[in-house]
Design a protein around this motif. Structure first.
Motif, PDB file in Angstrom:
ATOM      1  N   MET A 126     -34.589  63.521  89.156  1.00  0.00           N
ATOM      2  CA  MET A 126     -35.290  62.759  88.135  1.00  0.00           C
ATOM      3  C   MET A 126     -35.097  61.271  88.402  1.00  0.00           C
ATOM      4  O   MET A 126     -34.011  60.842  88.772  1.00  0.00           O
ATOM      5  CB  MET A 126     -34.733  63.155  86.769  1.00  0.00           C
ATOM      6  N   GLU A 127     -36.154  60.533  88.209  1.00  0.00           N
ATOM      7  CA  GLU A 127     -36.044  59.086  88.377  1.00  0.00           C
ATOM      8  C   GLU A 127     -35.210  58.503  87.245  1.00  0.00           C
ATOM      9  O   GLU A 127     -35.074  59.097  86.177  1.00  0.00           O
ATOM     10  CB  GLU A 127     -37.431  58.445  88.417  1.00  0.00           C
ATOM     11  N   THR A 128     -34.641  57.341  87.489  1.00  0.00           N
ATOM     12  CA  THR A 128     -33.811  56.673  86.490  1.00  0.00           C
ATOM     13  C   THR A 128     -34.679  56.148  85.354  1.00  0.00           C
ATOM     14  O   THR A 128     -35.745  55.580  85.592  1.00  0.00           O
ATOM     15  CB  THR A 128     -33.038  55.516  87.154  1.00  0.00           C
ATOM     16  N   ARG A 129     -34.220  56.350  84.148  1.00  0.00           N
ATOM     17  CA  ARG A 129     -34.906  55.851  82.948  1.00  0.00           C
ATOM     18  C   ARG A 129     -33.994  54.834  82.264  1.00  0.00           C
ATOM     19  O   ARG A 129     -32.770  54.930  82.358  1.00  0.00           O
ATOM     20  CB  ARG A 129     -35.231  56.986  82.003  1.00  0.00           C
ATOM     21  N   SER A 130     -34.621  53.903  81.543  1.00  0.00           N
ATOM     22  CA  SER A 130     -33.875  52.817  80.913  1.00  0.00           C
ATOM     23  C   SER A 130     -34.242  52.688  79.446  1.00  0.00           C
ATOM     24  O   SER A 130     -35.425  52.705  79.084  1.00  0.00           O
ATOM     25  CB  SER A 130     -34.195  51.490  81.604  1.00  0.00           C
ATOM     26  N   ILE A 131     -33.207  52.538  78.627  1.00  0.00           N
ATOM     27  CA  ILE A 131     -33.389  52.317  77.189  1.00  0.00           C
ATOM     28  C   ILE A 131     -32.552  51.109  76.798  1.00  0.00           C
ATOM     29  O   ILE A 131     -31.385  51.009  77.179  1.00  0.00           O
ATOM     30  CB  ILE A 131     -32.960  53.558  76.368  1.00  0.00           C
ATOM     31  N   MET A 132     -33.157  50.204  76.059  1.00  0.00           N
ATOM     32  CA  MET A 132     -32.418  49.057  75.518  1.00  0.00           C
ATOM     33  C   MET A 132     -32.279  49.242  74.016  1.00  0.00           C
ATOM     34  O   MET A 132     -33.244  49.610  73.340  1.00  0.00           O
ATOM     35  CB  MET A 132     -33.165  47.746  75.795  1.00  0.00           C
ATOM     36  N   ILE A 133     -31.087  48.961  73.517  1.00  0.00           N
ATOM     37  CA  ILE A 133     -30.834  48.966  72.084  1.00  0.00           C
ATOM     38  C   ILE A 133     -30.479  47.535  71.724  1.00  0.00           C
ATOM     39  O   ILE A 133     -29.524  46.968  72.264  1.00  0.00           O
ATOM     40  CB  ILE A 133     -29.688  49.931  71.720  1.00  0.00           C
ATOM     41  N   VAL A 134     -31.279  46.935  70.835  1.00  0.00           N
ATOM     42  CA  VAL A 134     -31.083  45.521  70.511  1.00  0.00           C
ATOM     43  C   VAL A 134     -30.966  45.337  69.002  1.00  0.00           C
ATOM     44  O   VAL A 134     -31.546  46.086  68.226  1.00  0.00           O
ATOM     45  CB  VAL A 134     -32.232  44.649  71.081  1.00  0.00           C
ATOM     46  N   GLY A 135     -30.202  44.332  68.642  1.00  0.00           N
ATOM     47  CA  GLY A 135     -30.034  44.035  67.222  1.00  0.00           C
ATOM     48  C   GLY A 135     -29.197  42.797  67.041  1.00  0.00           C
ATOM     49  O   GLY A 135     -29.075  41.958  67.928  1.00  0.00           O
ATOM     50  N   VAL A 136     -28.594  42.740  65.873  1.00  0.00           N
ATOM     51  CA  VAL A 136     -27.758  41.617  65.481  1.00  0.00           C
ATOM     52  C   VAL A 136     -26.357  42.172  65.283  1.00  0.00           C
ATOM     53  O   VAL A 136     -26.192  43.324  64.868  1.00  0.00           O
ATOM     54  CB  VAL A 136     -28.320  40.988  64.182  1.00  0.00           C
ATOM     55  N   GLY A 137     -25.364  41.353  65.584  1.00  0.00           N
ATOM     56  CA  GLY A 137     -23.977  41.787  65.436  1.00  0.00           C
ATOM     57  C   GLY A 137     -23.723  42.456  64.103  1.00  0.00           C
ATOM     58  O   GLY A 137     -24.156  41.972  63.059  1.00  0.00           O
TER      59      GLY A 137
END
Length: 190
Positions: free
Chosen positions: A1-12
């Motif tokens: 399987m190819e590499t997949r990317s997920i970003m989780i973004v927010g505030v402290g």
């Protein structure tokens, strides 16, 4: 399987660490190689927090470059807008509609951008915007917005529900488990 990317973004303080632990737990349980990296801005002071999660057969670096994220999960609208360049063409943006004023807005040096949700829709990405804060409060605490958004992600992926439930049981302290399971279910239904 190819590499997949997920970003989780927010505030402290919004719980990106727990969200990345839940996601990483689910991905590891499926046999993926998983790399997680957390980048803090002034997170202790309400600044941006970004967590990268990459998975696949073999992952060499957790860092997600611009145009590389399959999914961006944002706990706050302005953070969603800031991370839009990281989303790949055809990628998915899952965001809470919550708005938290950054320091320049608090001090009066800037204004919070208007109509952000509408502008995100116009950007041509697959946008899923939910009032995660209201759903978390419905579950019992505003602090469960992160788990609500993991429920939203779960409803839009093929990761088995059993793995999510196991991850919740392993990552959430027992006294908060039922509340977080409720928040997760509300997110799945959103």
């Amino acid at each position: 399987m190819e590499t997949r990317s997920i970003m989780i973004v927010g505030v402290g303080g919004q719980g990106s660490l727990l969200a990345s632990r839940l996601l990483g737990n689910v991905l590891l349980a499926q046999g993926h190689d998983v790399k997680v990296s957390e980048v803090h801005g002034m997170s202790q002071r309400g600044g941006s927090v970004v967590t990268y999660v990459k998975y696949g057969d073999k992952v060499y670096s957790p860092v997600v470059e611009k145009g590389e994220a399959d999914v961006v999960i944002s706990f706050e609208l302005l953070e969603a807008a800031r991370c839009l360049p990281y989303l790949k063409k055809g990628g998915k943006l899952i965001t809470s509609t919550q708005q938290i004023d950054p320091m320049p807005v608090i001090t009066g040096a800037a204004k919070y951008p208007e109509n952000l949700e509408e502008k995100l829709r116009e950007a041509g990405v697959e946008l899923v915007a939910v009032d995660a804060l209201a759903l978390a409060e419905q579950a019992g605490t505003a602090k469960a917005s992160n788990v609500v958004l993991m429920g939203v992600l779960a409803s839009r992926t093929d990761f088995p529900d059993e793995l999510w439930q196991n991850a919740l049981e392993q990552c959430v302290p027992p006294k908060f488990l039922e509340l977080n399971k409720k928040a997760f279910e509300l997110g799945k239904q959103a």
